[in-house]
Write an enzyme that holds these catalytic residues in place. Sequence first.
Site, PDB file in Angstrom:
ATOM      1  N   ARG A  17      -0.595  -7.847  14.679  1.00 16.15           N
ATOM      2  CA  ARG A  17       1.141  -8.211  14.573  1.00 16.15           C
ATOM      3  C   ARG A  17       2.070  -6.808  14.611  1.00 16.15           C
ATOM      4  O   ARG A  17       3.220  -7.445  14.886  1.00 16.15           O
ATOM      5  CB  ARG A  17       1.100  -9.093  12.484  1.00 16.15           C
ATOM      6  CG  ARG A  17       0.447 -10.078  12.912  1.00 16.15           C
ATOM      7  CD  ARG A  17       0.840 -10.474  11.210  1.00 16.15           C
ATOM      8  NE  ARG A  17      -0.299  -9.838  10.476  1.00 16.15           N
ATOM      9  CZ  ARG A  17      -0.529 -10.262   9.841  1.00 16.15           C
ATOM     10  NH1 ARG A  17      -0.298 -11.096   8.733  1.00 16.15           N
ATOM     11  NH2 ARG A  17      -1.715  -9.711   8.638  1.00 16.15           N
ATOM     12  N   ARG A 337       8.268  27.078  18.589  1.00 19.09           N
ATOM     13  CA  ARG A 337       6.446  26.583  18.427  1.00 19.09           C
ATOM     14  C   ARG A 337       5.574  26.522  17.756  1.00 19.09           C
ATOM     15  O   ARG A 337       6.391  28.185  16.676  1.00 19.09           O
ATOM     16  CB  ARG A 337       6.286  26.675  19.979  1.00 19.09           C
ATOM     17  CG  ARG A 337       7.407  25.526  20.937  1.00 19.09           C
ATOM     18  CD  ARG A 337       6.326  25.416  22.555  1.00 19.09           C
ATOM     19  NE  ARG A 337       5.507  25.341  23.117  1.00 19.09           N
ATOM     20  CZ  ARG A 337       4.312  25.946  23.381  1.00 19.09           C
ATOM     21  NH1 ARG A 337       4.965  27.002  24.524  1.00 19.09           N
ATOM     22  NH2 ARG A 337       3.153  26.073  24.102  1.00 19.09           N
TER      23      ARG A 337
HETATM   24  C1  UD1 Z   1      -3.718  -9.554   2.301  1.00 23.15           C
HETATM   25  C2  UD1 Z   1      -3.952  -9.588   0.207  1.00 23.15           C
HETATM   26  C3  UD1 Z   1      -2.885 -10.985   0.022  1.00 23.15           C
HETATM   27  C4  UD1 Z   1      -1.746  -9.256  -0.743  1.00 23.15           C
HETATM   28  C5  UD1 Z   1      -1.781  -8.911   0.722  1.00 23.15           C
HETATM   29  C6  UD1 Z   1      -0.591  -7.462  -0.176  1.00 23.15           C
HETATM   30  C7  UD1 Z   1      -6.103 -11.091   1.080  1.00 23.15           C
HETATM   31  C8  UD1 Z   1      -6.521 -12.330   2.049  1.00 23.15           C
HETATM   32  N1  UD1 Z   1      -5.171 -10.959   0.726  1.00 23.15           N
HETATM   33  O1  UD1 Z   1      -2.747  -9.907   2.627  1.00 23.15           O
HETATM   34  O2  UD1 Z   1      -2.616 -11.486  -1.436  1.00 23.15           O
HETATM   35  O3  UD1 Z   1      -0.311 -10.074  -1.048  1.00 23.15           O
HETATM   36  O4  UD1 Z   1      -2.492  -8.174   1.275  1.00 23.15           O
HETATM   37  O5  UD1 Z   1      -0.322  -5.978   1.085  1.00 23.15           O
HETATM   38  O6  UD1 Z   1      -6.456 -10.000   0.333  1.00 23.15           O
HETATM   39  N2  UD1 Z   1      -8.820  -5.064   6.032  1.00 23.15           N
HETATM   40  C9  UD1 Z   1      -9.579  -4.714   6.421  1.00 23.15           C
HETATM   41  N3  UD1 Z   1     -10.903  -5.481   6.962  1.00 23.15           N
HETATM   42  C10 UD1 Z   1     -10.694  -6.688   7.731  1.00 23.15           C
HETATM   43  C11 UD1 Z   1      -9.384  -7.392   7.152  1.00 23.15           C
HETATM   44  C12 UD1 Z   1      -7.798  -6.966   6.375  1.00 23.15           C
HETATM   45  O7  UD1 Z   1      -9.892  -3.437   6.269  1.00 23.15           O
HETATM   46  O8  UD1 Z   1     -11.241  -7.748   7.296  1.00 23.15           O
HETATM   47  C13 UD1 Z   1      -7.511  -4.267   6.049  1.00 23.15           C
HETATM   48  C14 UD1 Z   1      -5.978  -3.964   6.275  1.00 23.15           C
HETATM   49  O9  UD1 Z   1      -6.237  -3.080   7.732  1.00 23.15           O
HETATM   50  C15 UD1 Z   1      -5.741  -3.708   5.119  1.00 23.15           C
HETATM   51  C16 UD1 Z   1      -5.467  -4.462   4.294  1.00 23.15           C
HETATM   52  O10 UD1 Z   1      -7.033  -4.668   4.622  1.00 23.15           O
HETATM   53  O11 UD1 Z   1      -5.274  -2.861   5.506  1.00 23.15           O
HETATM   54  C17 UD1 Z   1      -4.689  -5.938   4.311  1.00 23.15           C
HETATM   55  O12 UD1 Z   1      -5.053  -7.060   4.654  1.00 23.15           O
HETATM   56  P1  UD1 Z   1      -4.029  -7.681   5.709  1.00 23.15           P
HETATM   57  O13 UD1 Z   1      -4.299  -7.943   6.925  1.00 23.15           O
HETATM   58  O14 UD1 Z   1      -2.776  -6.909   6.001  1.00 23.15           O
HETATM   59  O15 UD1 Z   1      -3.772  -8.869   4.484  1.00 23.15           O
HETATM   60  P2  UD1 Z   1      -2.785  -9.516   4.169  1.00 23.15           P
HETATM   61  O16 UD1 Z   1      -2.647 -10.803   5.199  1.00 23.15           O
HETATM   62  O17 UD1 Z   1      -1.504  -8.748   4.296  1.00 23.15           O
HETATM   63 CA    CA Z   2      -0.782  -6.325   4.182  1.00 22.54          CA
END
Ligand code: UD1
Ligand code: CA
Length: 463
Positions: A17, A337
């Site tokens: 995104r 620099r």
């Molecule tokens: C997540 C939370 C949500 C919270 C939000 C806050 C979950 C299911 N949801 O949603 O409740 O309100 O964060 O910002 O946890 N990541 C990994 N591996 C993965 C997926 C994600 O390392 O397989 C990391 C991403 O890089 C990121 C973090 O986990 O830094 C959160 O993942 P993201 O997909 O952004 O979760 P949200 O949809 O924001």
């Molecule tokens: Ca997030």
Amino acid sequence: MNGQTAAVILAAGEGTRMKAGTAKVLCEVATKPMIDWVVDSALQAGVSRVCVITGAHAEEVENHLSVRYGDRVVFARQLERLGTGHAVRYAEPFLKQFQPENVAVLCGDAPFVSSAVLQDSLAEHMAKANAMTLLTAALDDPFGYGRVVGTDGALSIVEEKDATDAQRAVKDVNSGAYWFETKALLAALPEIGNDNAKGEYYLTDAAGILTAAGRRVGAFRTADSDCVKGANDRLGLLTLNELYIRRRVDALARDGVEFVLRDGIVISPDAVVEPGAHILPGTIIRGRSVVKAGAVIGPNSILDNTVIGENAVIESTKCTDSTVGPGAKIGPFSQLRPNSHVGAGVKIGDFVEVKNSTIGDRTSVAHLTYVGDSDVGGGVNFGCGVVTVNYDGKQKARCKIGDNAFIGCNTNLIAPVSVGEGAYTAAGTTITEDVPDGALAIGRARQTVKENWANEHIGFKRK
Ligand code: UD1
Ligand code: CA
């Protein structure tokens, strides 16, 4: 902090995104990658170990963090991205080896979680003997965040996509930062499934799982709602930048830093700007820069890891990994620099580039000059257009210029070479041999005048 603690920071996400072509967690808020904000908060809060889960762009993230933190941070790679609950499983070996009593799980894309909030929430987590404590705040616009539902001690989290209309109306959001009792986390992880709208393993399901197992799941509520905010796309990142920079500029202004406008000013959270400094529009202060009292920076200047002394003036100039002494005046339109050290009261004028050099107090390099790989004394005067010729196509070499020397206009100094104290070089000279103290060196073709040449050959007639 009481007991052994660790932090696991989730940073494997693709960040599609964000459309960055790079890891989302390396996207910057106020010139600092989001992941660095989070690692710094964890370390400042006093956790003993930090494990970062990497995945997409893993090498980039790991290289970046290794340079900044050395062995204070270890990595585990999540091979496929199947959700936050799946990501934390890759920290199991780290947790089993280190066995912290409690572990903070943090998101690498939510930079504002502060060390104070981490410490306060750990205290509450331990006082209430919670298995899980989630950091929450009420947001006017909670869209996109998981919502916190249930009663304290028996909370659970519902993701936006899985929520009912009534649940979407809840303003309390999950920040994505939690304290877990390590044993409870390790027990809950295998129970997390992926039967949800996104088909992902949600770490947030640990709340419901632990509640159902009769363990306490509580929330630490912060009044500072910015603390929970994260960025998933460029608009989110812009919002975080605006939030932080506005707060920072206001706080500095309250302390006595002078600004005439907020426009175009960016200040790294790691930079120090002393009261009495004056920051003009278009100034970007990166890294661990320091601006001392009375200094004027801008307009249109960039400081990166550079220390600016009292009352120095930096106008329309870029400075990187350098130091500038008190009362020095640099610019407009110049560049320091890396590894340039400019003394007190130095004048560096327009179109001057300095690199990997020291310049002694009160020296003047007023126009159109390159000083590279050089050690210049104090009270030296550079005429216009001087070049230190520091590179022969194969090797770099240094020039040394003694105190109070006078370097004539358009002198080329072919390194390695030295000009002694108080010595002069004539304008247009190419210096290839050392010049002793107090001498004058002239090295240029003697002028020949051909009388009447223009009249005879070009037909030029004076009026
Ligand atoms: C997540 C939370 C949500 C919270 C939000 C806050 C979950 C299911 N949801 O949603 O409740 O309100 O964060 O910002 O946890 N990541 C990994 N591996 C993965 C997926 C994600 O390392 O397989 C990391 C991403 O890089 C990121 C973090 O986990 O830094 C959160 O993942 P993201 O997909 O952004 O979760 P949200 O949809 O924001
Ligand atoms: Ca997030």
